[in-house]
Design an enzyme around this catalytic site. Structure first.
Site, short mmCIF file in Angstrom:
data_model
loop_
_atom_site.label_atom_id
_atom_site.label_comp_id
_atom_site.label_asym_id
_atom_site.label_seq_id
_atom_site.Cartn_x
_atom_site.Cartn_y
_atom_site.Cartn_z
N TYR A 170 -5.89 -19.82 -1.71
CA TYR A 170 -6.99 -18.85 -1.63
C TYR A 170 -7.45 -18.44 -3.03
CZ TYR A 170 -9.75 -14.97 0.18
OH TYR A 170 -10.77 -14.13 0.51
N ARG A 230 -9.49 -15.89 -4.06
CA ARG A 230 -9.77 -14.50 -4.43
C ARG A 230 -8.44 -13.76 -4.54
NH1 ARG A 230 -13.60 -15.46 -0.47
NH2 ARG A 230 -15.72 -15.70 -1.29
N GLU A 253 -11.55 -7.64 2.63
CA GLU A 253 -12.79 -8.00 3.32
C GLU A 253 -12.49 -8.85 4.55
OE1 GLU A 253 -17.31 -9.47 2.26
OE2 GLU A 253 -15.77 -9.43 0.71
N GLU A 282 -14.04 -17.51 9.22
CA GLU A 282 -15.36 -17.12 8.70
C GLU A 282 -16.33 -18.29 8.61
OE1 GLU A 282 -12.49 -16.51 7.07
OE2 GLU A 282 -12.63 -14.71 5.84
N ASP A 342 -7.56 -10.96 2.50
CA ASP A 342 -7.82 -9.82 1.62
C ASP A 342 -8.47 -8.70 2.43
OD1 ASP A 342 -10.31 -10.83 2.12
OD2 ASP A 342 -10.69 -11.51 0.07
N ASP A 384 -9.88 -14.36 6.13
CA ASP A 384 -9.14 -14.35 4.86
C ASP A 384 -8.18 -13.18 4.76
OD1 ASP A 384 -10.37 -16.65 4.03
OD2 ASP A 384 -11.97 -15.62 2.95
N HIS A 437 -0.90 -13.23 -1.99
CA HIS A 437 0.46 -13.27 -2.49
C HIS A 437 0.69 -14.27 -3.60
CE1 HIS A 437 1.34 -10.60 0.74
NE2 HIS A 437 1.10 -11.49 1.68
#
Length: 923
Positions: free
Chosen positions: A322, A324, A103, A12, A101, A99, A369
């Site tokens: 990460y 989030r 999104e 991203e 997740d 990422d 995780h």
């Protein structure tokens, strides 16, 4: 010889691309998509021509076709898409490394849909940006997870339908250009409800007594004649005594408290009973997104958005995992690293006997995780990384490191002690006093990470860390002084960003990764502003919340909003279908109306009632197109209006305050007539302060040959009235017509100079000044506007012009020292308004920040926000400006061709886009 495969890796952000590129080396091309490359259309111009005529195109969701979304490539991403397609031509494999997740999964899917690769596609996921993690991710790829994609797409469609159906209702019934949102409206409702509690609050008073003992501790009066003395716990949230406490407490007033003090003079305390009890305190789990935001808010004074910006940089540069995540789990590697760090720094006895494993409540939240922790299989201490990190990065990394290491440390052990004392008053009343103490017998995890108390934490008196001396039952304790103190109940504390985040998480509303953008959105929409660190609702928020509560009750219900998050989790787990769930939400289910039916009944909404709150039978608070105002309706009298100052919080607008505002000058006064022009002159309050202006008479309506009104003259061609700002010594209610005429006489011609140029004296944006041709000179006093003579002006011009910055203004307020740097933080008044500064960084005060209410915590938050912005966008031009390199005699000047200029401009534009959009997903 076989050709080496070229693999294109798409992430991203540019920062992430650079870091991963270093770890992968040759054979890999790493490029950033810079967030989402496509989304639902944001404006009509984005909608493709072939679907523009369809009724559903503006909304961007084809409801009749299984809620199919209309995706369009963002206009500013078309060049990026073309660049990625070009890179893909020379690649043999595509690795999607967005990422981990929902999104991130959706971004990866959109890339596949737009790029249409003909080469093998692999999904590459990792939880930290370290060499080992990246190499492991390359070797253990997977396919796209379409359940996660469905969940994210459902959320996007849901939010679009919610906003596009409810926002027009607000435009028609409250105010244009405002919006409703699935989570933002609920967050606003929480803040409004807290303000309603404050408005309903009635302050109560009570007194208590303390005995200061010669042994060095203080005992509090517990009871008199067997009746408990009132304390904080006996009062409810409304400020009144709890009904169940009314008959059982002794409510002391000032007179009775002082009488008790007099009756206890020279009386010793006798130890009645003693009780000791051990207490064990366990460490908290490592950070999730929410708890990190809460802790950064409480300890560093940061808002959620600042916290996430700084965390994003730490993650992208490989310092933390990460950021989030709702998970509180740690990998075996991380547990070992935390235990090793604790043993090395604090000793083996401070490490838990066995690895601690934490279990979270949410089964599928955010799909990451691990909890947030330092990256790698060994944790570098904050001190080791200090040279590499900015000040804010260091502060947040320090919190994350301590919390992670503490989570694997031993329990803290304390010994609590409670001692009760007897004392008899001079009029033979029996009283009981109590002293509490708590001693840490083994610090355990507290050696790394101790708890803090904020303004919303109730202090447990028995948990106070203070040691009591050794005593025995029956022992007489001398008292050096008895004293009493009065107290008033305080209204419920407003939400701050950390406490609002905590409340949203408790209710299960929204995702922690979105809390920062939600809180920013409700401020941008004018629903909430900050006063210090507190989130204060505006009267607009009251109108919007009232409308939604009355006519869309289900959509702002806390349980219903939380249940939507659970349903999205089920879609992500493959346990529910996207289309079926959206159909139930939109059309209704189980006899409950859906969004479609709810948003159609506009006729049942009374706009006047929605935007009116009654303070009394005759005084109303109204919310209008230009803000909130008061209206007084008295029979047989003209209605009276008064603006409500923006900085006045709703709970501060009492009936007495409203009467005061209505009685104040209305903001417009007729001063008289200018004898030279015959025009009326009025004084009024404007957007930039009080001013005076001429008033032209209304033009007569001219009729054409048919007897119809002729077109009016265009506004730009109409004569403009003379205006003038009031001087600093003038006010709206004291200015006279003579003062006004003097102001309107400016600019004043004093005479001419030797060059034949007129010398004028004028009042400008930055004060009074002289002007002769292009030469202007600043004056020192407003009095000179009307007293300065030509000779004095010529004398000023006879001296060389001083190019100076002027005398520095003294600080408006000293807030104290920044605990991290020991630098003094002050408030100053600058060219663009008040700002806070630590001598290195300046941050402008925001709407709602007042000089009187500004605290050091709020100042540090503003400064941290400014530093975070500069870290993403670069320093302001003033800071980054460098002197151009001089061309030495004989050197050829650089040649600028059309092509090189175009390349430079393209490069600059791309860089600006990258820095401006890199954090779009985080926002």
């Amino acid at each position: 010889m076989a050709k080496d495969l070229i693999k294109l890796v798409i992430v991203e952000s540019p920062a992430k691309a650079r870091k991963i590129g270093d770890y992968l080396g040759d054979g890999y091309i790493v490029e950033a998509s810079v967030g989402h490359i496509r989304d639902l259309p944001q404006r009509a111009a984005d909608i493709p021509k072939e679907v523009k005529k369809l009724a559903w195109s503006k909304e961007g969701v084809d409801i009749e076709n299984d809620f199919a979304p209309l995706y369009v490539i963002n206009p500013d991403k078309k060049a990026k898409v073309a660049e990625l397609k070009e890179l893909m031509k020379g690649a043999d494999e595509l690795l999607l490394a967005t990422d981990e997740d929902r999104e991130g999964e959706a971004i990866a899917w959109h890339l596949v849909e737009v790029l249409e690769p003909k080469i093998p596609i692999k999904r590459m996921v990792f939880n930290e940006i370290t060499k080992e993690a990246i190499q492991a991710a390359v070797e253990n790829t997977r396919d796209l997870d379409y359940n996660l994609i469905d969940a994210q797409e459902t959320r996007r469609v849901l939010d679009r339908l919610y906003g596009y159906r409810l926002s027009p209702v607000l435009w028609k019934k409250v105010m244009p250009r405002i919006s409703a949102g699935r989570v933002q409206s609920v967050a606003t409702k929480l803040i409004v409800e807290k303000e309603r509690e404050r408005m309903a609050f009635i302050s109560s008073s009570w007194w208590d007594l303390n005995a200061t003992c010669e042994l060095g501790f203080t005992a509090r009066l517990l009871s008199v004649e067997g009746k408990k003395v009132a304390s904080t716990s006996d009062f409810g949230a409304d400020g009144a005594v709890k009904e169940k406490s009314l008959e059982n407490i002794l409510l002391l007033d000032e007179k009775s408290a002082h009488a008790l003090v007099d009756s206890l003079k020279s009386t010793a305390l006798t130890v009645k009973s003693m009780e000791e009890s051990p207490r064990t305190e366990r460490p908290k789990p490592p950070f999730t997104t929410s708890t990190m935001q809460q802790d950064a808010g409480s300890r560093l004074g940061w808002g959620a958005q600042i916290t996430m910006r700084v965390a994003q940089r730490l993650y992208e540069n490989g310092y933390i995992t990460y950021m989030r995540t709702d998970s509180i789990n740690l990998s075996a590697q991380a547990i070992n690293a935390a235990r090793a760090a604790a043993k090395s720094l604090y000793g083996a006895d401070h490490v838990a006997d066995a690895p601690r494993v934490y279990q979270g409540k949410s089964k599928n939240a955010q799909e990451a995780h691990e909890a947030i922790r330092p990256a790698g299989d060994t944790f570098k201490t904050p001190g080791e990384l200090a040279p590499e990190l900015s000040r804010d990065e260091f502060a947040l990394y320090d919190l994350i490191w301590k919390r992670t290491v503490a989570s694997q440390m031993a329990d803290a052990k304390k010994m609590q002690m409670r001692v009760d004392f007897d004392a008899r008053t001079s009029d033979n009343k029996d009283t009981i006093f109590r002293a509490n103490g708590s001693v840490i017998t083994f610090p355990g995890f507290l050696a790394a990470y101790d708890d803090i108390v904020d303004e919303n934490t109730k202090v447990d008196e028995e948990a106070t860390d203070k040691r009591l001396p050794a005593m025995s039952v029956g022992q007489s304790i001398k008292v050096s002084e008895y004293n009493c103190e009065g107290h008033d109940t305080k209204p419920p504390a407003r939400y701050t960003e950390p406490t609002l985040v905590k409340k949203l998480e408790e209710l299960g509303i929204g995702r922690p990764s979105t809390f920062a953008s939600i809180i920013q959105t409700i401020q941008d929409r004018g629903y909430v502003y900050k006063r210090g660190r507190a989130l204060v609702p505006t009267f607009l928020a009251f109108s919007v919340t009232g409308l939604l509560e009355t006519h869309f009750t289900k959509l702002v219900d806390y349980d219903f909003t939380a249940s939507m998050e659970e349903d999205l989790d089920k879609i992500a787990a493959g346990e529910a279908g996207r289309v079926d769930w959206l159909r139930d939400f939109y059309y209704g289910a189980d006899g409950q109306p859906g969004l479609d039916e709810l948003s159609l009944d506009l006729g049942g909404i009374d706009a006047r009632a929605t935007n009116t709150m009654n303070l009394s039978d005759t005084i109303e608070i109204r919310v209008g197109r230009y803000g909130a105002y008061l209206q007084e309706n008295v029979p047989d009298q003209d209605r009276k209006l008064a603006n409500i100052p923006e900085e006045l919080a709703p709970d501060e607008l009492t009936l007495e305050k409203a009467i005061e505002l209505l009685a104040a000058p209305s903001g417009e006064r007729e001063l008289g007539t200018d004898p030279n022009t015959g025009l009326e002159v009025i004084a009024k309050s404007g957007r930039f302060g009080p001013y005076i202006t001429e008033v032209f008479p209304e033009e007569p309506v001219e009729l054409d040959d048919k007897g119809e009104p002729k077109k009016k003259r265009k506004k730009k061609d109409a004569p403009k009235p003379k205006t003038a700002s009031l001087l600093s010594t003038m006010t709206l209610d004291t200015i006279t017509i003579d003062d006004a005429l003097k102001l309107l006489s400016l600019p004043r011609i004093l005479g001419t100079n030797s060059a034949g140029e007129d010398i004028t004296i004028q009042n400008g944006r930055y004060g009074p000044y002289l002007k002769a041709g292009a030469d202007s000179r600043t004056l020192t006093s407003e009095d000179q506007l009307f007293s300065l003579s030509l000779d004095e002006a010529l004398e000023i011009y006879s001296k060389p012009k001083e190019r100076r910055r002027g005398v520095a203004k003294p600080p408006l307020k000293e807030l104290g020292k920044d605990p991290a740097t020991e630098k003094e933080v002050i408030v100053k008044d600058g060219r663009f308004g008040m700002y806070v500064t630590d001598g290195e960084t300046n941050a402008t005060l925001r709407r709602g920040d007042t000089l009187e209410a500004l605290t050091i915590e709020r100042a540090l938050e503003l400064l941290a926000g400014r530093r975070a912005w500069e870290a993403e966008n670069g320093p302001s031009p003033k800071k980054s400006r460098k002197k151009a390199a001089k061309v030495k005699p004989g050197d050829a000047a650089p040649t600028l061709t059309k092509n090189t200029v175009k390349k430079a401009a393209t490069k600059k534009k791309a860089a600006k886009k990258a820095t401006g959009k890199a954090a779009k997903k985080a926002e």
